[in-house]
Design an enzyme around this catalytic site. Sequence first.
Site, PDB file in Angstrom:
ATOM      1  N   SER A 174       6.770   1.220   6.310  1.00 24.11           N
ATOM      2  CA  SER A 174       7.240   0.226   5.339  1.00 24.11           C
ATOM      3  C   SER A 174       8.757   0.104   5.381  1.00 24.11           C
ATOM      4  CB  SER A 174       6.823   0.628   3.922  1.00 24.11           C
ATOM      5  OG  SER A 174       5.462   0.947   3.886  1.00 24.11           O
TER       6      SER A 174
HETATM    7  N1  SAH Z   1       3.133   4.957   3.967  1.00 26.55           N
HETATM    8  C1  SAH Z   1       3.296   4.677   5.387  1.00 26.55           C
HETATM    9  C2  SAH Z   1       3.028   3.229   5.758  1.00 26.55           C
HETATM   10  C3  SAH Z   1       1.647   2.836   5.476  1.00 26.55           C
HETATM   11  S1  SAH Z   1       0.969   1.600   6.498  1.00 26.55           S
HETATM   12  C4  SAH Z   1       4.625   5.141   5.890  1.00 26.55           C
HETATM   13  O1  SAH Z   1       5.427   5.688   5.114  1.00 26.55           O
HETATM   14  O2  SAH Z   1       4.866   5.001   7.086  1.00 26.55           O
HETATM   15  C5  SAH Z   1      -0.644   1.662   5.788  1.00 26.55           C
HETATM   16  C6  SAH Z   1      -1.487   2.793   6.279  1.00 26.55           C
HETATM   17  O3  SAH Z   1      -2.679   2.770   5.525  1.00 26.55           O
HETATM   18  C7  SAH Z   1      -1.908   2.647   7.733  1.00 26.55           C
HETATM   19  O4  SAH Z   1      -1.483   3.756   8.478  1.00 26.55           O
HETATM   20  C8  SAH Z   1      -3.426   2.566   7.674  1.00 26.55           C
HETATM   21  O5  SAH Z   1      -4.079   3.251   8.738  1.00 26.55           O
HETATM   22  C9  SAH Z   1      -3.717   3.220   6.349  1.00 26.55           C
HETATM   23  N2  SAH Z   1      -5.007   2.877   5.742  1.00 26.55           N
HETATM   24  C10 SAH Z   1      -5.601   1.663   5.625  1.00 26.55           C
HETATM   25  N3  SAH Z   1      -6.777   1.777   4.998  1.00 26.55           N
HETATM   26  C11 SAH Z   1      -6.949   3.099   4.700  1.00 26.55           C
HETATM   27  C12 SAH Z   1      -7.977   3.863   4.064  1.00 26.55           C
HETATM   28  N4  SAH Z   1      -9.092   3.299   3.577  1.00 26.55           N
HETATM   29  N5  SAH Z   1      -7.802   5.184   3.935  1.00 26.55           N
HETATM   30  C13 SAH Z   1      -6.695   5.798   4.427  1.00 26.55           C
HETATM   31  N6  SAH Z   1      -5.696   5.136   5.040  1.00 26.55           N
HETATM   32  C14 SAH Z   1      -5.810   3.808   5.168  1.00 26.55           C
END
Ligand code: SAH
Length: 214
Positions: free
Chosen positions: A61
């Site tokens: 992000s």
């Molecule tokens: N917080 C992260 C960015 C998140 S991007 C950082 O600091 O870099 C969103 C993430 O959510 C992705 O890696 C994706 O794989 C994950 N995601 C999406 N759906 C999900 C689910 N049901 N359970 C766990 N992770 C999930």
Amino acid sequence: MSDAAERKMQFLYALRSKGVTDKHVLTAMEKIDRAPFIRGLFSERAYEDMPLPIGCGQTISQPSVVGLMTQALEVSPRDKVLEVGTGSGYQAAILSQLARRVYTVDRHRRLVREAREVFEALDLTNITAFTADGSHGLPDQAPFDRILVTAAAEDPPGPLLAQLKIGGIMVLPVGQSDTVQSMIRVRRHETGFDYDEMRPVRFVPLVEGIARET
Ligand code: SAH
């Protein structure tokens, strides 16, 4: 001033100008370097206030959004926090500076593995990362003082609401589409939940189930 010091000053200035004013959050973001969380070419752009690709089709992000979400979460030093969506691990690392314990889950095994390597290298020992479908929360570790979701759902997932302590706060993006989402703050009280719509955001979607290895 060295290039690195100047970059850091600009980074912190960009955070403040976008509304990240909490001094504990700013201190955490000053301390945790974003570059180790970005592999390959894009690591050169770690200090720009931009989301960047991290593999598995996901993104780290934008720093100001990390700051604003963290600030909205009002984390205290005794809190046990759940993050859904480990991604690069950067957000979890920021939380680790503010909370007692951070659990973070991602549906991509590879991202969890890579994030763990960075946590270890930076000696962030109060973070535990799991591969799991975070829409079910983490029942074995529940309840949580704080929950932060970094992928967008249409509504706050029921299991996450259920795993929030009374007096607890959850911050998450919600929206019907990939483009129109709002950051929501949910507070749980004795008899129910209060919802607070905070600002427009844009996150990748929360997807059900563990991802198949690519
Ligand atoms: N917080 C992260 C960015 C998140 S991007 C950082 O600091 O870099 C969103 C993430 O959510 C992705 O890696 C994706 O794989 C994950 N995601 C999406 N759906 C999900 C689910 N049901 N359970 C766990 N992770 C999930």
